[in-house]
Design an enzyme around this catalytic site. Structure first.
Site, mmCIF file in Angstrom:
data_model
loop_
_atom_site.group_PDB
_atom_site.id
_atom_site.type_symbol
_atom_site.label_atom_id
_atom_site.label_comp_id
_atom_site.label_asym_id
_atom_site.label_seq_id
_atom_site.Cartn_x
_atom_site.Cartn_y
_atom_site.Cartn_z
ATOM 1 C CE LYS A 1 -1.641 3.006 1.992
ATOM 2 N NZ LYS A 1 -1.543 4.496 1.676
ATOM 3 N N GLY B 1 2.513 5.917 12.414
ATOM 4 C CA GLY B 1 3.123 4.687 12.913
ATOM 5 C C GLY B 1 2.562 4.272 14.264
ATOM 6 C CD GLU C 1 12.839 4.687 8.310
ATOM 7 O OE1 GLU C 1 12.760 5.867 8.708
ATOM 8 O OE2 GLU C 1 12.952 4.370 7.125
ATOM 9 C CD GLU D 1 10.631 13.971 10.042
ATOM 10 O OE1 GLU D 1 11.514 13.305 9.500
ATOM 11 O OE2 GLU D 1 9.554 13.494 10.458
#
Length: 483
Positions: A176, A233, A250, A385
């Site tokens: 996906k 995640g 990750e 980030e």
């Protein structure tokens, strides 16, 4: 472009999404360039792909790793033959420079080559038995059907370093990909199809949240390997926790390059420019902080700023471009908002800071390469980030302070130090709270045979790449045989 590449790939056939819905995909370097309409899948599509993978699992597992590796080797040859074609698609779809796209194809080929070579090593060990006339040993089994959820920033390499070990292990898979890079993923699947991978072994479901959520919820999925944001995640991990879903996550990074007072400043500047502005900063290992000893800060900035200001921003297929666009308007706006927020926190823009606009440049997602100084170590720009071409320069009062600042974030993907001291180099490697460590070289990039991994909130579960990746796709078993 072949029409079938705009569809899902389930049980060896290219098929429309059940709903018939599609999503438009455009070139981030030129909004007038519409790449195509791609399937927008939901739970029904995902469930069908999982069913196909489950039906294909027994025969694929029985094939054994050495014969499975032959398919990977064939795929590697096909990928190399189509390298220029696929690199051009990556640039058009994701935006990165053509040189960067070619490097990504080379990386994917290297992953295939390494993974296929692991086929003859994918075994266990014999062990002493406590009882007489007993043979004891360990071995691996594939965990079953796996869901592979991949991002847009490396639309070929990251899917490849999930697909290749999954298939070699004997798992079957549902890929996906990000809805921002559907064509690259379709080309990857087509390569494996032409390499003779049996129907149902590798399936492709295009789409966004609905398809991903259905993959996590489906009880036929034994594990999810995900690369992307910390928030998504975490949702995948908690969403499958009630059924003990195996996850490999990750996640993000807020990576620092530490520049000590004895560093080779020219070398450090080269590395920071490569790490911060290559691929417009859209890498989990991107250099988003330069933590610089105050004793050399001014000399460092005197070298850095003119070079960054001279970087030409433009389309990835323009040989004159040195910095590509970001992937979409969401990322563009987020990068510009981060710069504005940093200025409110006291940061000073030394170059860049806005959208790139000039005559002849197509309308696209262009952000000027930006350097800010006087960024407080605990400010939002220094902690969170950005995923864009924005570098925060943070002052450090000596080596210990630099390592404290580097480790102050919740992430731990990459850590880099520039120093002439062997002692400092080894101490930095020991003390960095990061998974991938570098000394006197750029803090981005990894080898196919080394673990691609992070620490803290950057990683959960076994690494990607390297022999250790098989600890996700396989389960250990032991056997004791009396004779």
């Amino acid at each position: 472009m072949a029409q079938h590449l705009r569809l899902n790939f389930v049980d060896g056939r290219w098929v429309h999404a059940e709903s018939g819905q599609t999503r438009e995909n455009t070139n981030p370097a030129d909004f007038t360039d519409v790449i195509g309409e791609f399937a927008e899948s939901g739970g029904v599509d995902t469930d069908r792909a999982v069913d196909a993978a489950a039906a294909a699992l027994p025969a694929w597992r029985a094939l054994g790793p050495i014969r499975r590796a032959a398919h990977l080797t064939a795929a590697g040859r096909l990928l190399a033959e189509r390298a220029d074609e696929i690199a051009a698609v990556i640039t058009r779809e994701q935006g990165k420079l053509l040189t960067e796209a070619r490097g990504e194809v080379q990386r994917a080929c290297a992953v295939l080559e390494f993974t296929a070579g692991q086929a003859r090593l994918l075994g266990g060990v014999t062990a002493p038995a406590e009882d007489e006339r007993t043979f004891a040993y360990t071995f691996r089994r594939p965990i079953g059907v796996v869901g592979l959820v991949t991002p847009w920033n490396f639309p070929l390499a990251i899917p490849m370093w999930k697909v290749a070990p999954a298939l070699l292990s004997g798992c079957t898979a549902v890929l996906k990909p990000s809805p921002l890079t559907p064509l690259t993923s379709a080309l990857l699947v087509e390569v494996f199809q032409r390499a003779g991978v049996p129907d149902g072994v590798l399936n492709l479901v295009q789409g966004d949240v609905a398809a991903g959520e259905a993959l996590v919820a489906n009880p036929g999925v034994a594990g999810i390997s995900f690369t992307g944001s910390l928030g998504v995640g975490t949702a995948i991990h908690t969403g499958g926790a009630h059924r003990l879903l195996r996850t490999q996550l990750e996640l993000g990074g807020k990576n620092a390059v530490v520049v000590c007072d004895d560093a080779d400043l020219d070398r450090a500047v080269d590395a920071v420019i490569h790490g911060a502005f290559g691929q417009a900063g859209q890498r989990c290992s991107a250099t988003s902080r330069a933590v610089v000893d105050v004793r050399v800060r001014d000399a460092f900035l005197e070298r850095l700023v003119p070079r960054v200001a001279g970087l030409r921003v433009g389309p990835g297929d323009d040989p004159a471009s040195k910095v590509c666009p970001v992937v979409n308007t969401v990322r563009r706006d987020a990068a510009l908002a981060a710069v504005e927020g940093a200025q409110r926190d006291g940061g000073k823009v030394l170059c860049g800071g806005g959208p790139e606009e000039r005559p002849g440049l197509p309308e696209g997602c262009y952000v000027q390469p930006t350097v800010l100084r006087d960024v407080p170590w605990d400010s939002e720009l220094a902690q969170e980030e950005v995923f864009g071409p924005v570098l925060a320069v943070v002052d450090a009062d000596g080596f210990d302070d630099a390592l404290r600042i580097s480790n102050s974030v919740k992430y731990g993907m990459s850590g880099t130090v520039f120093t002439a001291s062997q002692s400092r180099a080894f101490e930095a490697v020991e003390r960095f709270e990061a998974g991938m460590l570098h000394v006197n070289r750029p803090g981005v990039g990894a080898y196919a045979h080394l673990p691609h991994t992070g620490a803290k909130a950057s990683q959960y579960g076994p690494p990607e790449c390297s022999p250790e990746v098989f600890d996700f796709y396989t389960a250990w078993h032991s056997a004791c045989i009396g004779y």
